[in-house]
Design an enzyme around this catalytic site. Structure first.
Site, PDB file in Angstrom:
ATOM      1  N   LYS A   1      44.627  50.845  -5.485  1.00  0.00           N
ATOM      2  CA  LYS A   1      44.891  49.420  -5.755  1.00  0.00           C
ATOM      3  C   LYS A   1      45.304  48.730  -4.460  1.00  0.00           C
ATOM      4  CE  LYS A   1      49.641  50.505  -7.097  1.00  0.00           C
ATOM      5  NZ  LYS A   1      50.539  50.741  -8.243  1.00  0.00           N
TER       6      LYS A   1
ATOM      7  N   TYR B   1      63.251  34.459  20.941  1.00  0.00           N
ATOM      8  CA  TYR B   1      63.798  33.369  20.130  1.00  0.00           C
ATOM      9  C   TYR B   1      65.232  33.685  19.703  1.00  0.00           C
ATOM     10  CZ  TYR B   1      59.095  31.445  19.634  1.00  0.00           C
ATOM     11  OH  TYR B   1      57.872  30.891  19.872  1.00  0.00           O
TER      12      TYR B   1
HETATM   13  C1  LIG Z   1      50.767  52.131  -8.168  1.00  0.00           C
HETATM   14  C2  LIG Z   1      50.830  53.037  -9.320  1.00  0.00           C
HETATM   15  C3  LIG Z   1      50.873  54.417  -9.124  1.00  0.00           C
HETATM   16  C4  LIG Z   1      50.969  55.052  -7.764  1.00  0.00           C
HETATM   17  O1  LIG Z   1      52.307  55.004  -7.332  1.00  0.00           O
HETATM   18  P1  LIG Z   1      52.735  55.742  -5.975  1.00  0.00           P
HETATM   19  O2  LIG Z   1      54.198  55.628  -5.957  1.00  0.00           O
HETATM   20  O3  LIG Z   1      52.088  54.974  -4.868  1.00  0.00           O
HETATM   21  O4  LIG Z   1      52.212  57.116  -6.081  1.00  0.00           O
HETATM   22  C5  LIG Z   1      50.846  55.233 -10.237  1.00  0.00           C
HETATM   23  N1  LIG Z   1      50.786  54.706 -11.474  1.00  0.00           N
HETATM   24  C6  LIG Z   1      50.754  53.381 -11.707  1.00  0.00           C
HETATM   25  C7  LIG Z   1      50.700  52.877 -13.093  1.00  0.00           C
HETATM   26  C8  LIG Z   1      50.770  52.499 -10.642  1.00  0.00           C
HETATM   27  O5  LIG Z   1      50.740  51.190 -10.866  1.00  0.00           O
END
Ligand SMILES: *Cc1c(COP(=O)(O)O)cnc(C)c1O
Length: 364
Positions: free
Chosen positions: A35, A256
């Site tokens: 994702k 800055y």
């Molecule tokens: C993003 C996500 C994961 C992966 O999580 P990590 O901590 O990156 O391994 C697993 N299950 C769901 C439902 C997610 O949204």
């Protein structure tokens, strides 16, 4: 010559880390979670490194289409399911598996006309209180799905809130096991942290694990454990070069707000990377950075296009020297993204996802 900043995606590291997830949950199939454009790495860029996964999990239908366009014919799971009824048409067309977390999604399925019935992952809210049916309502949801001709296989999933922390997963696992114990179907419970920490515990064993951050080489439970402790390799290096040098006298200030004052004569390098590249502005003096593969520190405030680094103890550093913001330097030295994230008060996830569009990316 373009600005010298560059991100490098390490195919061999992705392969290694995926193998690491497999070893942590030896009986399970592994979803590579891609994702958010593969956590900022780029779906097309990680595909080669992750193609030995058993499936890809993501949220965005457009990203699912991109994976199919790469020729992937195996499982793809929509972790949040569909967002509106017509998304189900794409699921039918591309053969996407999808989570079902609310009654409306079941209504949409019931009204959906499809040749090929769908495989769904019924999501339980076992304590996270984000998406999913509570344990009390889970069976009724299962019974509704089970009665639909549009559905041919129901699997079970939940998501942990504290897999990386002291509270752990026991309370959620108990709720999940109790509500699903006599239901037939495959199960998926663990994210990266649960996979690494509890993947071999009999209670937590499941048919699928969802490996996200682990495949990108960041430790989900940093600073409790480091990427090196878990034998993970950085999948992304963010590097640039020094484009200017200043020789400071005691009392000179930098950047800055004059956030840094030299207490002695010292040299600093000006590196071509700033917050507009995705480097966190919250990093301050002391944040680790590598120059020519030698560990030193950031000084002063991060600007939009530049950061300043302490060249004390980095012999020979000057214009053109390699600067590694995170990842692996040319000499092999690793600066974990988790250390930079910690200095910015955040997690490695956020830094990799925030890599800016303007940074050129190469795959090695
Ligand atoms: C993003 C996500 C994961 C992966 O999580 P990590 O901590 O990156 O391994 C697993 N299950 C769901 C439902 C997610 O949204």
């Amino acid at each position: 010559m373009p600005r010298p900043i560059q991100a490098t995606i390490h195919t061999a590291a992705l392969q290694h880390n995926l193998g690491r997830a497999r070893r942590a949950a030896p009986d399970a199939l592994v979803w590579a979670v891609v994702k958010a454009n593969a956590y900022g790495h780029g779906i097309e860029r990680v595909f080669e490194g992750l193609r030995s996964a058993d499936g890809f999990a993501l949220l965005d239908l457009a990203e699912a289409e991109r994976i199919r366009a790469l020729g992937w014919r195996g499982p793809i799971l929509l972790l949040e399911g569909v967002f509106e009824p017509r998304d189900l048409e794409l699921c039918s067309r591309l053969g996407l598996w999808h989570a079902v977390h609310c009654d409306e999604q079941i209504d949409w399925l019931a009204a959906h006309k499809t040749q090929a019935p769908h495989r769904v992952f019924l999501k339980m809210n076992s304590g996270m209180n984000r998406l999913g049916f509570t344990p009390e309502r889970y069976r009724a949801a299962w019974a509704r799905l089970n009665a639909l001709t549009q559905v041919d296989e129901i699997s079970f999933m939940t998501h942990f809130s504290d897999a990386d922390g002291p509270r752990g997963i026991g309370h959620q696992m108990a709720a999940f096991l109790q509500a699903t114990q006599d239901l037939p179907g495959e199960r998926s419970v663990s994210n990266s942290a649960a996979t690494l920490r509890f993947g071999t515990e009999p209670q937590v064993r499941a048919d699928w694990v969802r490996a996200g951050i682990v495949v990108y080489g960041s430790a989900p439970d940093h600073p409790e454990r480091t990427a090196a402790d878990w034998d993970l390799q950085p999948a992304m290096t963010l590097s640039t070069r020094i484009i200017g040098v200043q020789h400071l006298r005691p009392g000179d200030t930098v950047g800055y707000g004059s956030r840094f004052t030299a207490d002695r004569a010292m040299s600093i390098g000006i590196a071509a990377c700033g917050y507009a590249d995705g480097y966190p502005r919250h990093c301050d003096t002391g944040t680790p950075v590598l120059v020519n593969g030698v560990r030193t520190r950031l000084v002063a405030r991060v600007s939009m296009d530049m950061v300043t680094v302490d060249l004390t103890g980095v012999p020979g550093a000057g214009i053109g020297s390699e600067v590694t913001l995170w990842g692996r330097a040319a000499n092999g030295t690793v600066l974990p993204i988790d250390e930079v994230a910690q200095a910015a008060g955040t997690v490695g996830y956020e830094l990799m996802c925030a890599l800016a569009q303007r940074v050129p990316v190469v795959v090695d």
